[in-house]
Design a protein around this motif. Structure first.
Motif, PDB file in Angstrom:
ATOM      1  N   LEU A 439       0.832  -1.194   0.000  1.00  0.00           N
ATOM      2  CA  LEU A 439       0.000   0.000   0.000  1.00  0.00           C
ATOM      3  C   LEU A 439       0.871   1.250   0.000  1.00  0.00           C
ATOM      4  N   ALA A 440       0.304   2.345  -0.493  1.00  0.00           N
ATOM      5  CA  ALA A 440       0.925   3.668  -0.403  1.00  0.00           C
ATOM      6  C   ALA A 440      -0.191   4.683  -0.214  1.00  0.00           C
ATOM      7  N   LEU A 441       0.180   5.873   0.221  1.00  0.00           N
ATOM      8  CA  LEU A 441      -0.815   6.848   0.633  1.00  0.00           C
ATOM      9  C   LEU A 441      -0.467   8.223   0.099  1.00  0.00           C
ATOM     10  N   ASP A 442      -1.509   8.948  -0.371  1.00  0.00           N
ATOM     11  CA  ASP A 442      -1.367  10.380  -0.600  1.00  0.00           C
ATOM     12  C   ASP A 442      -2.519  11.080   0.117  1.00  0.00           C
ATOM     13  N   ALA A 443      -2.674  12.362  -0.086  1.00  0.00           N
ATOM     14  CA  ALA A 443      -3.637  13.125   0.697  1.00  0.00           C
ATOM     15  C   ALA A 443      -5.073  12.687   0.485  1.00  0.00           C
ATOM     16  N   GLU A 444      -5.398  12.176  -0.693  1.00  0.00           N
ATOM     17  CA  GLU A 444      -6.797  11.881  -1.001  1.00  0.00           C
ATOM     18  C   GLU A 444      -7.091  10.429  -1.310  1.00  0.00           C
ATOM     19  N   SER A 445      -6.055   9.589  -1.337  1.00  0.00           N
ATOM     20  CA  SER A 445      -6.314   8.224  -1.788  1.00  0.00           C
ATOM     21  C   SER A 445      -5.322   7.224  -1.214  1.00  0.00           C
ATOM     22  N   LEU A 446      -5.724   5.956  -1.319  1.00  0.00           N
ATOM     23  CA  LEU A 446      -4.906   4.818  -0.930  1.00  0.00           C
ATOM     24  C   LEU A 446      -4.559   4.037  -2.191  1.00  0.00           C
ATOM     25  N   TRP A 447      -3.278   3.739  -2.388  1.00  0.00           N
ATOM     26  CA  TRP A 447      -2.799   2.986  -3.547  1.00  0.00           C
ATOM     27  C   TRP A 447      -2.573   1.543  -3.131  1.00  0.00           C
ATOM     28  N   ILE A 448      -2.990   0.612  -3.969  1.00  0.00           N
ATOM     29  CA  ILE A 448      -2.997  -0.812  -3.633  1.00  0.00           C
ATOM     30  C   ILE A 448      -2.294  -1.601  -4.735  1.00  0.00           C
ATOM     31  N   ALA A 449      -1.296  -2.387  -4.361  1.00  0.00           N
ATOM     32  CA  ALA A 449      -0.654  -3.308  -5.303  1.00  0.00           C
ATOM     33  C   ALA A 449      -1.272  -4.686  -5.132  1.00  0.00           C
ATOM     34  N   ASP A 450      -1.948  -5.171  -6.172  1.00  0.00           N
ATOM     35  CA  ASP A 450      -2.544  -6.510  -6.167  1.00  0.00           C
ATOM     36  C   ASP A 450      -1.572  -7.430  -6.893  1.00  0.00           C
ATOM     37  N   SER A 451      -0.735  -8.095  -6.112  1.00  0.00           N
ATOM     38  CA  SER A 451       0.379  -8.850  -6.692  1.00  0.00           C
ATOM     39  C   SER A 451      -0.087  -9.979  -7.601  1.00  0.00           C
ATOM     40  N   ALA A 452      -1.050 -10.759  -7.139  1.00  0.00           N
ATOM     41  CA  ALA A 452      -1.519 -11.884  -7.949  1.00  0.00           C
ATOM     42  C   ALA A 452      -2.322 -11.426  -9.155  1.00  0.00           C
ATOM     43  N   GLY A 453      -2.933 -10.251  -9.076  1.00  0.00           N
ATOM     44  CA  GLY A 453      -3.699  -9.727 -10.200  1.00  0.00           C
ATOM     45  C   GLY A 453      -2.892  -8.921 -11.180  1.00  0.00           C
ATOM     46  N   ASN A 454      -1.612  -8.617 -10.813  1.00  0.00           N
ATOM     47  CA  ASN A 454      -0.719  -7.828 -11.676  1.00  0.00           C
ATOM     48  C   ASN A 454      -1.272  -6.439 -11.983  1.00  0.00           C
ATOM     49  N   HIS A 455      -1.900  -5.836 -10.960  1.00  0.00           N
ATOM     50  CA  HIS A 455      -2.486  -4.511 -11.136  1.00  0.00           C
ATOM     51  C   HIS A 455      -2.153  -3.611  -9.952  1.00  0.00           C
ATOM     52  N   VAL A 456      -2.240  -2.308 -10.195  1.00  0.00           N
ATOM     53  CA  VAL A 456      -2.192  -1.293  -9.147  1.00  0.00           C
ATOM     54  C   VAL A 456      -3.511  -0.533  -9.182  1.00  0.00           C
ATOM     55  N   TYR A 457      -4.125  -0.341  -8.008  1.00  0.00           N
ATOM     56  CA  TYR A 457      -5.394   0.359  -7.898  1.00  0.00           C
ATOM     57  C   TYR A 457      -5.221   1.617  -7.045  1.00  0.00           C
ATOM     58  N   ARG A 458      -6.152   2.567  -7.256  1.00  0.00           N
ATOM     59  CA  ARG A 458      -6.200   3.776  -6.439  1.00  0.00           C
ATOM     60  C   ARG A 458      -7.602   3.911  -5.863  1.00  0.00           C
TER      61      ARG A 458
END
Length: 474
Positions: A439-458
């Motif tokens: 996970l990572a964080l900015d002021a308005e959102s949470l970023w998610i690395a889905d390792s098995a899905g090979n995607h990054v979400y916000r």
């Protein structure tokens, strides 16, 4: 031990990447059975070493890996197949969902290695990730006295791994800094620098799983995971190389701060120079004041590198595997994987204990928030007494909202832990995740690395909208 007839492998084993194997089919060859678990970093070390043994004696030795699911999620063939691909396992792997072979061979911990000679006799056992050298020596002695006589079974060869056509392959680390997104693309052995909409600006590492410093294109990583950005550098937990690396954002150069490419441990109560430090599967990083905190997972400790003096000290944990609150080396850790910090506390995720713990800095006092023991896990919201996770891997602290956000990998969820009322809850996402890892964080959102899905979400906090980021070349 005296030789005894080896047990034949059960027909109930679920072979994931090869035809079903039988000990009898390998008669005339030496067989090494590895009993392992996908969530154990010790087992990851042994898998790497056994690959070298298989390459060393391809016509004499058969390596067969029998997986024992510690967690409920590891009974899932799809999840385990993803782990086999992510760890680049090139010999046959079976999932022993009912622990049948484990009982037949009376093993008591993982990783355990069972050695079977060419006559089908069980001749030796080796326990632990530091026993492969002894196994290698024993095999060498056996081959000197009796040359292998059996042909290589045609079914021994593992099936070709599925090709990954997506831009990302097992993304396992994220960082946000100065309006840019950094991704540890573990399966492609590289670090990506991207705009927030996913356009790739720079690629660090040549994609070959080696251990090389140098320029952007000449450097190499091996399964990099955690990332953190401080001033003009990105710090990388280069897990497969048992090292901490540093990327210069000014010139793109890569150098090594800690580690030498092989797992090890250097115990010392006082600070010592970085050249002597050895790590074992570093998996988490965070900055605290002018120091880099390292989750040295395989050594069950947090280490602290002073970035000014280049002195490295143990903060908590002394190498012993366990689960015990306390101060400094009296506290026991169980594979710390994720780190995030505030001014006075570090928040630490331990995968093996399915736990969230705090570490007071600088005194090193460990306190458990969520977690009930080494072999207790679950999927429950609620207070500290009832809340449960299943092999979480990442955490990020959100002081503005009073939350710790957690990547609960094996429950395929993102969880929140309220720092004031001590409640564990689940975020309601619009998209099912396969194995959220970082996970990572900015002021308005949470970023998610889905390792098995090979995607990054916000995930946007205000709208509760989940957006998939299209990672793409310029």
């Amino acid at each position: 031990m005296s030789p005894t007839p080896a047990y034949e492998l059960s027909g109930k084993l679920d072979w994931l990447n090869a035809e079903p194997q039988r000990i009898a089919a390998h008669r005339g060859r030496i067989v090494v059975l590895l009993f392992w678990s996908a969530s154990s970093v010790y087992c990851h070390n042994v898998l790497h070493d056994l690959a070298e043994i298989q390459r060393k004696w391809p016509d004499a030795v058969s390596v067969l890996a029998i997986h024992l699911p510690k967690f409920n999620a590891e009974q899932d063939a799809k999840l385990l197949s993803e782990a086999v691909m992510r760890l680049d396992i090139g010999f046959p792997v079976a999932n022993d969902r009912e622990w049948i072979s484990w009982q037949h061979y009376a093993t008591h911990s993982w990783p355990s290695l069972v050695l079977i000679d060419g006559k089908g006799q069980h001749v030796a056992d080796f326990v632990g990730d530091d026993q492969v050298a002894a196994l290698d020596s024993r095999i060498s002695d056996m081959l000197e006295s009796h040359a292998p006589s059996g042909p290589k079974p045609g079914a021994l060869k593992a099936k070709a791994r599925a090709k990954v056509f997506s831009t990302l392959n097992a993304p396992s680390g994220l960082a946000i800094a100065k309006g840019l997104l950094y991704i540890a693309d573990a399966g492609h052995h590289r670090i990506l620098e991207c705009t927030l909409d996913g356009r790739i600006i720079r690629e660090f590492g040549n994609g070959v799983p080696l251990f090389l410093d140098g320029s952007v294109a000449d450097s190499s990583f091996n399964r990099p995971t955690a990332l953190t950005v401080f001033r003009e550098h990105v710090y990388v937990a280069d897990t497969g190389n048992h090292a901490v690396r540093r990327l210069s954002l000014l010139n793109g150069g890569v150098d090594t701060l800690l580690g030498d490419g092989r797992p090890g441990f250097h115990a010392s109560e006082s600070g010592h120079e970085v050249a002597t430090v050895r790590l074992n599967n570093p998996s988490g990083l965070c900055i605290h004041q002018d120091s880099l905190i390292v989750a040295d997972s395989g050594n069950n400790r947090l280490g602290m590198l002073n970035l000014s003096s280049r002195q490295f000290t143990n903060l908590v944990g002394g190498g012993a595997f366990g689960f015990l609150d306390g101060v400094g080396e009296r506290a026991k850790l169980a594979h710390p994987l994720g780190l995030s910090g505030t001014q006075n506390f570090l928040y630490m995720i331990e995968g093996t204990a399915s736990a969230l713990r705090t570490v007071a800095v600088p005194e090193g006092r460990v306190n458990t928030l969520i977690g009930h023991g080494l072999y207790q896990f679950g999927n429950a919201d609620g207070t500290r007494q009832v809340g449960a996770m299943q092999h979480p891997t990442g955490v990020v602290v959100d002081e503005a909202r009073g939350m710790a956000w957690i990547a609960d990998a094996y429950n395929r969820k993102v969880r929140s832990y309220h720092l004031k009322n001590n409640q564990l809850a689940t975020i309601n996402l619009m998209q099912n995740l396969l194995r959220p890892t970082a996970l990572a964080l900015d002021a308005e959102s949470l970023w998610i690395a889905d390792s098995a899905g090979n995607h990054v979400y916000r995930y946007f906090f205000e709208s509760e909208y989940l957006s998939r980021i299209n990672i793409h070349a310029a």
